[in-house]
Motif scaffolding. Structure first.
Motif, PDB file in Angstrom:
ATOM      1  N   LEU A  94       8.459  -8.234 -12.378  1.00 42.20           N
ATOM      2  CA  LEU A  94       8.745  -6.797 -12.275  1.00 42.20           C
ATOM      3  C   LEU A  94       7.520  -6.030 -11.797  1.00 42.20           C
ATOM      4  CD1 LEU A  94      10.988  -5.544 -15.233  1.00 42.20           C
ATOM      5  CD2 LEU A  94      11.437  -5.370 -12.784  1.00 42.20           C
ATOM      6  N   MET A  95       6.355  -6.342 -12.346  1.00 39.46           N
ATOM      7  CA  MET A  95       5.136  -5.651 -11.917  1.00 39.46           C
ATOM      8  C   MET A  95       4.843  -5.923 -10.451  1.00 39.46           C
ATOM      9  SD  MET A  95       2.695  -6.056 -15.313  1.00 39.46           S
ATOM     10  CE  MET A  95       1.245  -5.292 -14.552  1.00 39.46           C
ATOM     11  N   ALA A  96       5.052  -7.159 -10.018  1.00 37.38           N
ATOM     12  CA  ALA A  96       4.816  -7.502  -8.621  1.00 37.38           C
ATOM     13  C   ALA A  96       5.778  -6.753  -7.698  1.00 37.38           C
ATOM     14  CB  ALA A  96       4.945  -9.010  -8.416  1.00 37.38           C
ATOM     15  N   LEU A  97       7.045  -6.673  -8.096  1.00 34.90           N
ATOM     16  CA  LEU A  97       8.037  -6.031  -7.238  1.00 34.90           C
ATOM     17  C   LEU A  97       7.881  -4.513  -7.194  1.00 34.90           C
ATOM     18  CD1 LEU A  97      11.302  -8.066  -7.971  1.00 34.90           C
ATOM     19  CD2 LEU A  97       9.855  -8.160  -5.935  1.00 34.90           C
ATOM     20  N   VAL A  98       7.712  -3.879  -8.366  1.00 37.63           N
ATOM     21  CA  VAL A  98       7.696  -2.410  -8.348  1.00 37.63           C
ATOM     22  C   VAL A  98       6.376  -1.845  -7.833  1.00 37.63           C
ATOM     23  CG1 VAL A  98       9.396  -2.272 -10.207  1.00 37.63           C
ATOM     24  CG2 VAL A  98       6.956  -2.100 -10.757  1.00 37.63           C
ATOM     25  N   SER A  99       5.339  -2.669  -7.792  1.00 40.12           N
ATOM     26  CA  SER A  99       4.080  -2.217  -7.190  1.00 40.12           C
ATOM     27  C   SER A  99       3.942  -2.695  -5.759  1.00 40.12           C
ATOM     28  CB  SER A  99       2.884  -2.723  -7.999  1.00 40.12           C
ATOM     29  OG  SER A  99       2.761  -4.138  -7.892  1.00 40.12           O
ATOM     30  N   ALA A 100       4.674  -3.757  -5.394  1.00 37.33           N
ATOM     31  CA  ALA A 100       4.539  -4.421  -4.083  1.00 37.33           C
ATOM     32  C   ALA A 100       3.087  -4.815  -3.833  1.00 37.33           C
ATOM     33  CB  ALA A 100       5.070  -3.534  -2.958  1.00 37.33           C
ATOM     34  N   ASP A 101       2.383  -5.164  -4.907  1.00 36.64           N
ATOM     35  CA  ASP A 101       0.961  -5.473  -4.785  1.00 36.64           C
ATOM     36  C   ASP A 101       0.729  -6.976  -4.690  1.00 36.64           C
ATOM     37  OD1 ASP A 101      -1.797  -4.730  -4.640  1.00 36.64           O
ATOM     38  OD2 ASP A 101      -1.343  -3.092  -6.019  1.00 36.64           O
ATOM     39  N   HIS A 130       7.108 -11.281  -1.417  1.00 34.38           N
ATOM     40  CA  HIS A 130       7.623 -10.215  -2.275  1.00 34.38           C
ATOM     41  C   HIS A 130       7.122  -8.855  -1.822  1.00 34.38           C
ATOM     42  CE1 HIS A 130       3.631 -10.253  -4.224  1.00 34.38           C
ATOM     43  NE2 HIS A 130       3.961  -9.068  -4.709  1.00 34.38           N
ATOM     44  N   ARG A 131       5.934  -8.810  -1.229  1.00 32.66           N
ATOM     45  CA  ARG A 131       5.378  -7.507  -0.797  1.00 32.66           C
ATOM     46  C   ARG A 131       6.209  -6.892   0.318  1.00 32.66           C
ATOM     47  NH1 ARG A 131       0.755  -5.377  -1.077  1.00 32.66           N
ATOM     48  NH2 ARG A 131       0.020  -5.676   1.069  1.00 32.66           N
ATOM     49  N   GLY A 132       6.547  -7.719   1.300  1.00 34.64           N
ATOM     50  CA  GLY A 132       7.366  -7.213   2.391  1.00 34.64           C
ATOM     51  C   GLY A 132       8.774  -6.874   1.941  1.00 34.64           C
ATOM     52  N   ALA A 133       9.350  -7.732   1.083  1.00 30.65           N
ATOM     53  CA  ALA A 133      10.710  -7.489   0.603  1.00 30.65           C
ATOM     54  C   ALA A 133      10.786  -6.205  -0.217  1.00 30.65           C
ATOM     55  CB  ALA A 133      11.186  -8.683  -0.229  1.00 30.65           C
ATOM     56  N   ALA A 134       9.827  -6.022  -1.135  1.00 33.60           N
ATOM     57  CA  ALA A 134       9.829  -4.826  -1.980  1.00 33.60           C
ATOM     58  C   ALA A 134       9.548  -3.571  -1.166  1.00 33.60           C
ATOM     59  CB  ALA A 134       8.802  -4.978  -3.100  1.00 33.60           C
ATOM     60  N   SER A 135       8.595  -3.639  -0.242  1.00 32.86           N
ATOM     61  CA  SER A 135       8.267  -2.485   0.585  1.00 32.86           C
ATOM     62  C   SER A 135       9.443  -2.099   1.473  1.00 32.86           C
ATOM     63  CB  SER A 135       7.035  -2.788   1.447  1.00 32.86           C
ATOM     64  OG  SER A 135       5.892  -3.014   0.638  1.00 32.86           O
ATOM     65  N   SER A 136      10.134  -3.091   2.031  1.00 32.74           N
ATOM     66  CA  SER A 136      11.296  -2.816   2.867  1.00 32.74           C
ATOM     67  C   SER A 136      12.413  -2.166   2.050  1.00 32.74           C
ATOM     68  CB  SER A 136      11.803  -4.113   3.509  1.00 32.74           C
ATOM     69  OG  SER A 136      10.855  -4.634   4.423  1.00 32.74           O
ATOM     70  N   ALA A 137      12.582  -2.628   0.805  1.00 34.08           N
ATOM     71  CA  ALA A 137      13.600  -2.028  -0.059  1.00 34.08           C
ATOM     72  C   ALA A 137      13.279  -0.566  -0.337  1.00 34.08           C
ATOM     73  CB  ALA A 137      13.699  -2.810  -1.368  1.00 34.08           C
ATOM     74  N   ALA A 138      12.003  -0.264  -0.605  1.00 37.03           N
ATOM     75  CA  ALA A 138      11.603   1.125  -0.855  1.00 37.03           C
ATOM     76  C   ALA A 138      11.817   1.986   0.377  1.00 37.03           C
ATOM     77  CB  ALA A 138      10.139   1.168  -1.296  1.00 37.03           C
ATOM     78  N   LEU A 139      11.476   1.452   1.533  1.00 37.65           N
ATOM     79  CA  LEU A 139      11.666   2.185   2.784  1.00 37.65           C
ATOM     80  C   LEU A 139      13.150   2.446   3.025  1.00 37.65           C
ATOM     81  CD1 LEU A 139       9.641   3.197   4.975  1.00 37.65           C
ATOM     82  CD2 LEU A 139      10.214   1.154   6.289  1.00 37.65           C
ATOM     83  N   GLY A 140      13.965   1.432   2.707  1.00 35.67           N
ATOM     84  CA  GLY A 140      15.403   1.578   2.888  1.00 35.67           C
ATOM     85  C   GLY A 140      16.030   2.602   1.968  1.00 35.67           C
TER      86      GLY A 140
END
Length: 202
Positions: A31-38, A149-159
């Motif tokens: 969860l921390m990795a996904l919601v921070s995209a860090d 996970h960084r690209g996937a999470a960032s793309s989801a936020a952008l979407g």
């Protein structure tokens, strides 16, 4: 890959109080990795000595320069916000439960500890945890590696409507060009974590 697959898998876990230490560690880390995209490398450096907590958020300051930091650039904060809309995906609840579970073993003051040895972990361990959860959630880890996970999470936020500049800032991308060229994979407020969590939909 579709972040919502992993979020739905994590949502299926029992309440944090009844999770094993292993499962609580995995859920909190992912969860921390996904919601921070860090980056895993940045998350592995987090320390409870450089953390502040409130009911609505938990804030960490990385103890050293991250990959995109420069000596003249102020350290950025990594902010994890509560998500009361869905308690089972609230990263703050997971963080609080994880701190309570590990506080007596945590002499090193590093946030993430091995659920086997109770010793601080390195970025490769966090990557293994990510890969494990991705695979269990149905993501093809022969194609998608943990760092994706960084690209996937960032793309989801952008979407979900977060601006490109906010995604770049919050996820600490070196540049918009890097994200757009190598990582942006379109998938179906400036709070990147909320945008990512809301991508799950219903």
């Amino acid at each position: 890959w579709d972040v919502s697959k992993v979020l739905r898998y994590l949502e299926s876990f029992p309440p944090v109080q009844s999770l094993s230490t292993r499962d609580l560690t995995l859920k909190t880390a992912v969860l921390m990795a996904l919601v921070s995209a860090d980056r895993c490398g940045t998350l592995a450096t987090l320390s409870i000595d450089l953390m502040s907590r409130s009911t609505s958020k938990v804030v960490f300051v990385p103890p050293k320069l991250t990959k995109t930091d420069r000596p003249a650039r102020p350290y950025r904060e990594i902010v994890f916000r509560a998500y009361p809309e869905n308690k089972s995906l609230c990263v703050v609840s997971c963080i609080e439960a994880y701190i309570a579970r590990t506080k007596y073993a945590n002499r090193a003051k590093k946030f993430f500890l091995s659920f086997r040895t109770q010793r601080p972990v390195v970025s490769a361990t966090l990557a293994r945890w990510l890969k494990l959860v991705m695979r269990e959630a149905g993501i093809d880890t022969n194609v998608f590696k943990p760092h994706s996970h960084r690209g996937a999470a960032s793309s989801a936020a952008l979407g979900k409507g977060l601006s490109l500049s906010e995604v770049i800032r919050c996820a600490d991308w070196s540049s918009a060009a890097t994200f757009e060229t190598f990582y942006h994979r379109p998938v179906e407020d400036s709070d990147i974590g909320r945008a990512i969590l809301s991508s799950m939909g219903r």
